[in-house]
Scaffold this motif. Structure first.
Motif, PDB file in Angstrom:
ATOM      1  N   LEU A   9      -0.545 -34.426  -3.113  1.00  0.00           N
ATOM      2  CA  LEU A   9      -0.723 -35.549  -4.038  1.00  0.00           C
ATOM      3  C   LEU A   9      -2.150 -36.085  -3.980  1.00  0.00           C
ATOM      4  N   SER A  10      -2.728 -36.153  -2.790  1.00  0.00           N
ATOM      5  CA  SER A  10      -4.113 -36.617  -2.640  1.00  0.00           C
ATOM      6  C   SER A  10      -5.083 -35.660  -3.323  1.00  0.00           C
ATOM      7  N   GLY A  11      -4.803 -34.362  -3.244  1.00  0.00           N
ATOM      8  CA  GLY A  11      -5.633 -33.381  -3.939  1.00  0.00           C
ATOM      9  C   GLY A  11      -5.575 -33.578  -5.440  1.00  0.00           C
ATOM     10  N   ALA A  12      -4.383 -33.840  -5.952  1.00  0.00           N
ATOM     11  CA  ALA A  12      -4.225 -34.080  -7.394  1.00  0.00           C
ATOM     12  C   ALA A  12      -4.934 -35.371  -7.810  1.00  0.00           C
ATOM     13  N   LEU A  13      -4.882 -36.383  -6.950  1.00  0.00           N
ATOM     14  CA  LEU A  13      -5.526 -37.664  -7.249  1.00  0.00           C
ATOM     15  C   LEU A  13      -7.042 -37.532  -7.366  1.00  0.00           C
ATOM     16  N   ALA A  14      -7.616 -36.579  -6.650  1.00  0.00           N
ATOM     17  CA  ALA A  14      -9.070 -36.385  -6.670  1.00  0.00           C
ATOM     18  C   ALA A  14      -9.552 -35.712  -7.956  1.00  0.00           C
ATOM     19  N   CYS A  15      -8.642 -35.167  -8.735  1.00  0.00           N
ATOM     20  CA  CYS A  15      -9.008 -34.395  -9.928  1.00  0.00           C
ATOM     21  C   CYS A  15      -9.368 -35.284 -11.114  1.00  0.00           C
ATOM     22  N   ASP A  16     -10.216 -34.725 -11.963  1.00  0.00           N
ATOM     23  CA  ASP A  16     -10.572 -35.387 -13.213  1.00  0.00           C
ATOM     24  C   ASP A  16     -10.576 -34.343 -14.317  1.00  0.00           C
ATOM     25  N   PRO A  17      -9.678 -34.418 -15.272  1.00  0.00           N
ATOM     26  CA  PRO A  17      -8.642 -35.421 -15.466  1.00  0.00           C
ATOM     27  C   PRO A  17      -7.491 -35.218 -14.480  1.00  0.00           C
ATOM     28  N   LEU A  18      -6.708 -36.272 -14.294  1.00  0.00           N
ATOM     29  CA  LEU A  18      -5.551 -36.197 -13.409  1.00  0.00           C
ATOM     30  C   LEU A  18      -4.523 -35.212 -13.953  1.00  0.00           C
ATOM     31  N   PRO A  19      -3.909 -34.433 -13.076  1.00  0.00           N
ATOM     32  CA  PRO A  19      -2.755 -33.645 -13.529  1.00  0.00           C
ATOM     33  C   PRO A  19      -1.662 -34.613 -14.003  1.00  0.00           C
ATOM     34  N   ASN A  20      -0.998 -34.290 -15.067  1.00  0.00           N
ATOM     35  CA  ASN A  20       0.011 -35.162 -15.663  1.00  0.00           C
ATOM     36  C   ASN A  20       1.354 -34.968 -14.958  1.00  0.00           C
ATOM     37  N   LEU A  21       1.437 -35.434 -13.715  1.00  0.00           N
ATOM     38  CA  LEU A  21       2.671 -35.320 -12.932  1.00  0.00           C
ATOM     39  C   LEU A  21       3.649 -36.409 -13.360  1.00  0.00           C
ATOM     40  N   PRO A  22       4.947 -36.119 -13.321  1.00  0.00           N
ATOM     41  CA  PRO A  22       5.942 -37.126 -13.715  1.00  0.00           C
ATOM     42  C   PRO A  22       5.876 -38.359 -12.804  1.00  0.00           C
ATOM     43  N   PRO A  23       5.834 -39.551 -13.390  1.00  0.00           N
ATOM     44  CA  PRO A  23       5.753 -40.774 -12.591  1.00  0.00           C
ATOM     45  C   PRO A  23       6.917 -40.928 -11.601  1.00  0.00           C
ATOM     46  N   GLN A  24       8.109 -40.479 -11.998  1.00  0.00           N
ATOM     47  CA  GLN A  24       9.261 -40.583 -11.101  1.00  0.00           C
ATOM     48  C   GLN A  24       9.054 -39.724  -9.854  1.00  0.00           C
ATOM     49  N   LEU A  25       8.435 -38.568 -10.017  1.00  0.00           N
ATOM     50  CA  LEU A  25       8.142 -37.698  -8.881  1.00  0.00           C
ATOM     51  C   LEU A  25       7.119 -38.356  -7.960  1.00  0.00           C
ATOM     52  N   ILE A  26       6.106 -38.961  -8.540  1.00  0.00           N
ATOM     53  CA  ILE A  26       5.074 -39.632  -7.740  1.00  0.00           C
ATOM     54  C   ILE A  26       5.694 -40.789  -6.959  1.00  0.00           C
ATOM     55  N   ARG A  27       6.561 -41.563  -7.612  1.00  0.00           N
ATOM     56  CA  ARG A  27       7.256 -42.658  -6.931  1.00  0.00           C
ATOM     57  C   ARG A  27       8.089 -42.130  -5.771  1.00  0.00           C
ATOM     58  N   TYR A  28       8.829 -41.056  -5.998  1.00  0.00           N
ATOM     59  CA  TYR A  28       9.654 -40.439  -4.955  1.00  0.00           C
ATOM     60  C   TYR A  28       8.792 -40.002  -3.768  1.00  0.00           C
ATOM     61  N   LEU A  29       7.668 -39.346  -4.057  1.00  0.00           N
ATOM     62  CA  LEU A  29       6.791 -38.880  -2.984  1.00  0.00           C
ATOM     63  C   LEU A  29       6.206 -40.054  -2.200  1.00  0.00           C
ATOM     64  N   GLY A  30       5.824 -41.100  -2.908  1.00  0.00           N
ATOM     65  CA  GLY A  30       5.272 -42.271  -2.249  1.00  0.00           C
ATOM     66  C   GLY A  30       6.257 -42.899  -1.282  1.00  0.00           C
ATOM     67  N   LYS A  31       7.510 -43.048  -1.730  1.00  0.00           N
ATOM     68  CA  LYS A  31       8.531 -43.660  -0.884  1.00  0.00           C
ATOM     69  C   LYS A  31       8.965 -42.739   0.259  1.00  0.00           C
ATOM     70  N   THR A  32       9.231 -41.505  -0.056  1.00  0.00           N
ATOM     71  CA  THR A  32       9.801 -40.583   0.919  1.00  0.00           C
ATOM     72  C   THR A  32       8.820 -40.182   2.005  1.00  0.00           C
ATOM     73  N   PHE A  33       7.559 -39.991   1.638  1.00  0.00           N
ATOM     74  CA  PHE A  33       6.581 -39.465   2.583  1.00  0.00           C
ATOM     75  C   PHE A  33       5.562 -40.511   3.029  1.00  0.00           C
ATOM     76  N   SER A  34       5.900 -41.778   2.847  1.00  0.00           N
ATOM     77  CA  SER A  34       5.010 -42.886   3.232  1.00  0.00           C
ATOM     78  C   SER A  34       3.607 -42.691   2.663  1.00  0.00           C
ATOM     79  N   ALA A  35       3.577 -42.283   1.423  1.00  0.00           N
ATOM     80  CA  ALA A  35       2.305 -42.089   0.716  1.00  0.00           C
ATOM     81  C   ALA A  35       2.157 -43.176  -0.347  1.00  0.00           C
ATOM     82  N   PHE A  36       2.558 -44.388   0.017  1.00  0.00           N
ATOM     83  CA  PHE A  36       2.576 -45.494  -0.947  1.00  0.00           C
ATOM     84  C   PHE A  36       1.223 -45.707  -1.612  1.00  0.00           C
ATOM     85  N   HIS A  37       0.190 -45.805  -0.814  1.00  0.00           N
ATOM     86  CA  HIS A  37      -1.118 -46.141  -1.373  1.00  0.00           C
ATOM     87  C   HIS A  37      -1.666 -45.025  -2.262  1.00  0.00           C
ATOM     88  N   THR A  38      -1.436 -43.793  -1.869  1.00  0.00           N
ATOM     89  CA  THR A  38      -1.856 -42.662  -2.694  1.00  0.00           C
ATOM     90  C   THR A  38      -1.078 -42.655  -4.006  1.00  0.00           C
TER      91      THR A  38
END
Length: 150
Positions: free
Chosen positions: A70-99
């Motif tokens: 996820l951090s690798g994707a965040l560094a990209c320009d333009p951002l990869p168009n990942l589903p917001p629900q997936l990003i939310r799940y990853l943030g909660k599940t893997f303690s990647a809230f800030h990313t």
């Protein structure tokens, strides 16, 4: 040259933080070299990869594999168009809230013309802020969604 690669490989296997930073840098450079079609293809593959159940094995790792991807994707320009629900799940599940929060904030700015996608991003963002007990941010994003749709 073989010794350099062997040494680099050993270093990357020995230090998770270094591996994390190297992945982010390499993915960003590789992403910038891809055509729009190739970026779209990689985004689909990255979505499937990030949704895999086997990432639960790395939930205790710091950083986890999912956070690194996820951090690798965040560094990209333009951002990869990942589903917001997936990003939310990853943030909660893997303690990647800030990313995940930074990703969703940037994503909601990048895709402002797609109202449904933007609303889904804001809902996911609001949920992550609420999970962190960031009441002020939660209310701001909730109100932003209400103003747009209420």
């Amino acid at each position: 040259m073989g010794e350099v690669i062997t040494s680099a490989r050993r270093l990357l296997h020995a230090d998770e933080a270094t591996s994390h930073e190297v992945w982010i840098a390499l993915f960003k450079v590789a992403w910038s070299c891809l055509s729009e079609t190739e970026q779209s293809d990689i985004t689909r593959l990255l979505t499937v990869l990030l949704a895999k159940e086997y990432h639960m094995k790395s939930v205790e790792w710091k950083p986890s594999m999912s956070k690194t991807l996820l951090s690798g994707a965040l560094a990209c320009d333009p951002l990869p168009n990942l589903p917001p629900q997936l990003i939310r799940y990853l943030g909660k599940t893997f303690s990647a809230f800030h990313t995940a929060i930074e990703y969703l904030e940037n994503q909601s700015e990048d895709y402002q013309k797609d109202d449904a996608f933007r609303l889904t991003s804001l809902d996911s963002l609001t949920d992550l802020y609420a999970e962190l007990n960031e009441v002020d941010y939660t209310l701001v994003h909730y109100k932003d969604g209400q103003d747009k749709w209420g």
